[in-house]
Design a protein around this motif. Structure first.
Motif, PDB file in Angstrom:
ATOM      1  N   GLN A  22      -4.436 -10.751  -2.123  1.00 12.08           N
ATOM      2  CA  GLN A  22      -4.978  -9.612  -1.359  1.00 12.08           C
ATOM      3  C   GLN A  22      -3.946  -9.014  -0.413  1.00 12.08           C
ATOM      4  O   GLN A  22      -4.233  -8.715   0.742  1.00 12.08           O
ATOM      5  CB  GLN A  22      -6.240 -10.026  -0.599  1.00 12.08           C
ATOM      6  CG  GLN A  22      -7.349 -10.548  -1.501  1.00 12.08           C
ATOM      7  CD  GLN A  22      -8.552 -11.053  -0.731  1.00 12.08           C
ATOM      8  OE1 GLN A  22      -8.903 -10.533   0.325  1.00 12.08           O
ATOM      9  NE2 GLN A  22      -9.188 -12.099  -1.260  1.00 12.08           N
ATOM     10  N   LEU A  23      -2.742  -8.815  -0.934  1.00 16.35           N
ATOM     11  CA  LEU A  23      -1.662  -8.202  -0.165  1.00 16.35           C
ATOM     12  C   LEU A  23      -1.579  -6.719  -0.553  1.00 16.35           C
ATOM     13  O   LEU A  23      -0.876  -6.342  -1.486  1.00 16.35           O
ATOM     14  CB  LEU A  23      -0.342  -8.924  -0.450  1.00 16.35           C
ATOM     15  CG  LEU A  23      -0.280 -10.387   0.017  1.00 16.35           C
ATOM     16  CD1 LEU A  23       0.959 -11.079  -0.529  1.00 16.35           C
ATOM     17  CD2 LEU A  23      -0.318 -10.475   1.545  1.00 16.35           C
ATOM     18  N   ASP A  24      -2.318  -5.876   0.167  1.00 16.89           N
ATOM     19  CA  ASP A  24      -2.458  -4.467  -0.223  1.00 16.89           C
ATOM     20  C   ASP A  24      -1.126  -3.727  -0.245  1.00 16.89           C
ATOM     21  O   ASP A  24      -0.897  -2.877  -1.120  1.00 16.89           O
ATOM     22  CB  ASP A  24      -3.420  -3.758   0.732  1.00 16.89           C
ATOM     23  CG  ASP A  24      -4.864  -4.214   0.544  1.00 16.89           C
ATOM     24  OD1 ASP A  24      -5.143  -4.819  -0.510  1.00 16.89           O
ATOM     25  OD2 ASP A  24      -5.692  -3.974   1.434  1.00 16.89           O
ATOM     26  N   ASP A  25      -0.259  -4.015   0.712  1.00 15.27           N
ATOM     27  CA  ASP A  25       1.022  -3.304   0.744  1.00 15.27           C
ATOM     28  C   ASP A  25       1.864  -3.622  -0.489  1.00 15.27           C
ATOM     29  O   ASP A  25       2.559  -2.743  -1.025  1.00 15.27           O
ATOM     30  CB  ASP A  25       1.795  -3.656   2.022  1.00 15.27           C
ATOM     31  CG  ASP A  25       1.146  -3.055   3.264  1.00 15.27           C
ATOM     32  OD1 ASP A  25       0.422  -2.052   3.112  1.00 15.27           O
ATOM     33  OD2 ASP A  25       1.367  -3.577   4.372  1.00 15.27           O
ATOM     34  N   VAL A  26       1.823  -4.870  -0.933  1.00 11.90           N
ATOM     35  CA  VAL A  26       2.566  -5.252  -2.139  1.00 11.90           C
ATOM     36  C   VAL A  26       1.922  -4.602  -3.369  1.00 11.90           C
ATOM     37  O   VAL A  26       2.621  -4.130  -4.280  1.00 11.90           O
ATOM     38  CB  VAL A  26       2.626  -6.781  -2.302  1.00 11.90           C
ATOM     39  CG1 VAL A  26       3.421  -7.155  -3.552  1.00 11.90           C
ATOM     40  CG2 VAL A  26       3.251  -7.432  -1.071  1.00 11.90           C
ATOM     41  N   ILE A  27       0.599  -4.584  -3.403  1.00 10.74           N
ATOM     42  CA  ILE A  27      -0.102  -3.921  -4.519  1.00 10.74           C
ATOM     43  C   ILE A  27       0.348  -2.472  -4.633  1.00 10.74           C
ATOM     44  O   ILE A  27       0.697  -1.990  -5.713  1.00 10.74           O
ATOM     45  CB  ILE A  27      -1.626  -4.002  -4.317  1.00 10.74           C
ATOM     46  CG1 ILE A  27      -2.101  -5.447  -4.431  1.00 10.74           C
ATOM     47  CG2 ILE A  27      -2.356  -3.109  -5.332  1.00 10.74           C
ATOM     48  CD1 ILE A  27      -3.552  -5.648  -4.028  1.00 10.74           C
ATOM     49  N   ASN A  28       0.371  -1.763  -3.503  1.00  8.66           N
ATOM     50  CA  ASN A  28       0.779  -0.352  -3.515  1.00  8.66           C
ATOM     51  C   ASN A  28       2.218  -0.189  -3.968  1.00  8.66           C
ATOM     52  O   ASN A  28       2.544   0.726  -4.743  1.00  8.66           O
ATOM     53  CB  ASN A  28       0.593   0.253  -2.128  1.00  8.66           C
ATOM     54  CG  ASN A  28      -0.872   0.336  -1.724  1.00  8.66           C
ATOM     55  OD1 ASN A  28      -1.764   0.267  -2.572  1.00  8.66           O
ATOM     56  ND2 ASN A  28      -1.127   0.477  -0.437  1.00  8.66           N
ATOM     57  N   SER A  29       3.091  -1.084  -3.506  1.00  3.52           N
ATOM     58  CA  SER A  29       4.505  -1.006  -3.891  1.00  3.52           C
ATOM     59  C   SER A  29       4.692  -1.283  -5.375  1.00  3.52           C
ATOM     60  O   SER A  29       5.517  -0.639  -6.043  1.00  3.52           O
ATOM     61  CB  SER A  29       5.330  -1.999  -3.064  1.00  3.52           C
ATOM     62  OG  SER A  29       5.296  -1.668  -1.689  1.00  3.52           O
TER      63      SER A  29
END
Length: 562
Positions: free
Chosen positions: A120-127
């Motif tokens: 659940q690491l949203d910033d990594v998902i977006n990247s």
């Protein structure tokens, strides 16, 4: 105490002192991580087996997954097993929790996305999604589709839909398109920014998708047809293409009523009545001068015509047709010799391409497109008036079909109700008022009712199920206009057009019939719109003179901005 700390931080949020404090704190945390100091949890990760030490407080602050984990039953365990993420990916993601940076490459982006979704690491998902979309190519698109299905990542799904909307024509021709579920395709087709130049592109894509599995998709077809901007089709198209589709009868009748009865539009419940933003249309004309020939376009914002392209054409009496992205030049005459040459100008990138030559040389012919076929009709070969007709398809080239009943040249042809109508022209007997109709299903020509007068090289336009005709030139001060009703096989005169001649004429735009003509004594072209309810022409505006031999309406998006 916690509330007091939060209030203090809020008060100091803009202070340079707080920024220095944060930098020192982060640096110290990183040193603890590098030195494995004050470690209070260790993860045992497989594939390959590895041990990853960390600090609970840091991970819980960075990820809801770890916050829930440490507050759960095994939260106090000093050693925790992780089996769903490879050890290398897991260690990279733990490092991100400390540094806010993740090393994402084309080779590891899929595994990084899967791991980031678990943690659940949203910033990594977006990247990860941004990395995928930045590097997407034809051979990597399939991998992106596979990854989206495996992960059910909502952000990737949305980005793929944005990509599909932007590249719709290319996507709709891929094999993956045939397996799109109806909800996904509906989201794409509803978009006002769907990158098409004409609404028929969206219709063609739906038919291709539907024909892939007709029994399973019959109930879903009306859902997708309803996403089309149906009022942008003419009534003929709606009757022949939309109305016969299963479950789409009412979907065809509503826009037909909207088109034919403007006064009743408030009572017609239409989902979409305006064209898509990408399908705004404009006038395009080919203009002649003694020195050269230019394509000019009408700039609506500045209310003026401007040059779009300069063309080198060294022959005359050819016929042109707009088909998809191309202006196709057919036949003509050079140095007194009739030609069978066929050339295509791509108006998006302004490049020429040679097509297969016709079987017979022709000038002064007329040309129409019907069901993706191009018909070359009549004309002159040297001084011989032709009745022959030939048809072009990319697969078969040019092939002969049934000849006209009466030979002619300088005629005009249009399509209506899936048939071809040829109007007027002339032959050795003089100007003609004869009209013929071609049925491609039976490959036969039949005679229709004559026009009320003979017309040489008339302008002809289909509008709301009727054929409108006026002369190219008129010796009188008012243009004679008449209209053909194919259901009754009758011609009737309508209000005359107040113009000496109309070189750019008869265009159906915004469900209205437009004529552009120029009085002989004026340097400005007048624009008139036909008011059907009151049988009168309403002058709208004036354009600076455009001596246009060929005229058409094209989507603005089709024209290059260069």
């Amino acid at each position: 105490m916690a509330t007091s700390c939060a209030q203090t931080l809020a008060l100091q949020s803009n202070s340079s002192g707080l920024n220095r404090f944060k930098e020192k704190l982060v640096a110290k945390l990183l040193s603890f991580y590098d030195e494995q100091s004050l470690i209070d949890v260790t993860f045992e990760v497989s594939n390959p087996t590895a041990v990853v030490p960390a600090h609970r407080l840091i991970l819980a602050a960075a990820s809801p997954y770890f916050e829930n984990l440490f507050n759960g039953e095994q939260g106090n365990n000093p050693d925790i097993e992780m089996n769903d993420i490879d050890s290398d990916i897991f260690e990279r993601l733990i490092t991100f929790c400390y540094t806010g940076e993740a090393l994402i490459t084309v080779n590891n982006v899929g595994a990084m996305l899967k791991g980031a979704l678990i943690l659940q690491l949203d910033d990594v998902i977006n990247s990860c999604v941004d990395c995928l979309m930045t590097n997407i190519k034809e051979h990597t698109l399939q991998a992106a589709y596979t990854l989206e299905r495996e992960t059910q990542c909502e952000r990737l799904k949305q980005k793929l839909i944005e990509y599909e909307i932007k590249n719709f024509i290319e996507i709709s021709r891929r094999v993956e398109f045939l397996s799109f579920d109806v909800e996904k395709l509906q989201r794409i087709l509803e978009s006002d920014n769907l990158n098409i130049t004409r609404e028929e592109d969206a219709y063609d894509a739906i038919k291709r998708w539907f024909n892939y599995d007709v029994p399973a998709r019959q109930e879903q077809l009306p859902i997708l047809i309803a996403c089309l901007r149906l009022t942008q089709f003419d009534a003929d198209f709606l009757w022949t293409h939309i109305q016969p589709l299963p479950g789409c009868e009412l979907l065809a009748l509503q826009p037909i009523s909207w088109i034919r009865e403007p006064a009743a539009r408030t009572r017609v419940n239409m989902r979409f009545t305006e064209p898509r933003a990408t399908c705004e249309k404009t006038f395009l004309a080919l203009c002649h001068s003694e020195m050269n020939k230019n394509l000019v376009q009408y700039n609506k914002a500045e209310d003026k015509w401007q040059e779009y392209a300069s063309l080198e054409i060294d022959y005359t009496y050819y016929c042109m047709i707009l088909k998809d992205d191309n202006l196709i030049f057919i036949g003509g005459c050079k140095s007194g010799i009739t030609s069978n040459i066929v050339r295509s100008l791509n108006i998006r990138n302004k490049t020429w391409e040679n097509f297969p030559a016709m079987k017979q040389a022709r000038c002064g012919l007329c040309v129409v497109a019907l069901d993706d076929k191009i018909y070359a009709i009549g004309g002159l070969e040297d001084k011989k008036v032709l009745s022959s007709v030939e048809r072009y398809t990319p697969s078969d080239g040019w092939e002969s079909v049934s000849s006209l009943i009466v030979e002619r040249y300088k005629a005009r042809a249009v399509t209506l109700n899936n048939k071809i109508y040829i109007v007027g022209g002339k032959n050795t007997n003089g100007d003609l008022k004869l009209v013929e109709c071609y049925n491609p299903g039976s490959n036969t020509w039949t005679s229709c009712a004559d026009m009320t007068k003979c017309r040489d090289f008339p302008f002809v336009k289909v509008h709301k199920g009727h054929i409108y005709v006026l002369d190219t030139y008129s010796a009188k001060s008012r243009q004679s206009v008449e209209r053909y009703d194919p259901q009754r096989n009758t011609w009737s005169k309508i209000c005359c057009l107040n113009a000496d001649w109309a070189r750019i004429a008869g265009m159906s735009l915004d469900n209205k019939l437009w004529f552009i003509g120029r009085p002989k004594s004026d340097d400005w072209s007048s624009v008139s719109v036909y008011d059907e309810a009151n049988d009168r022409w309403v002058k709208k505006c004036s354009f600076s003179n455009v001596n246009g031999y060929f005229r058409c309406i094209v989507p603005v998006a089709l024209l290059s901005s260069k």
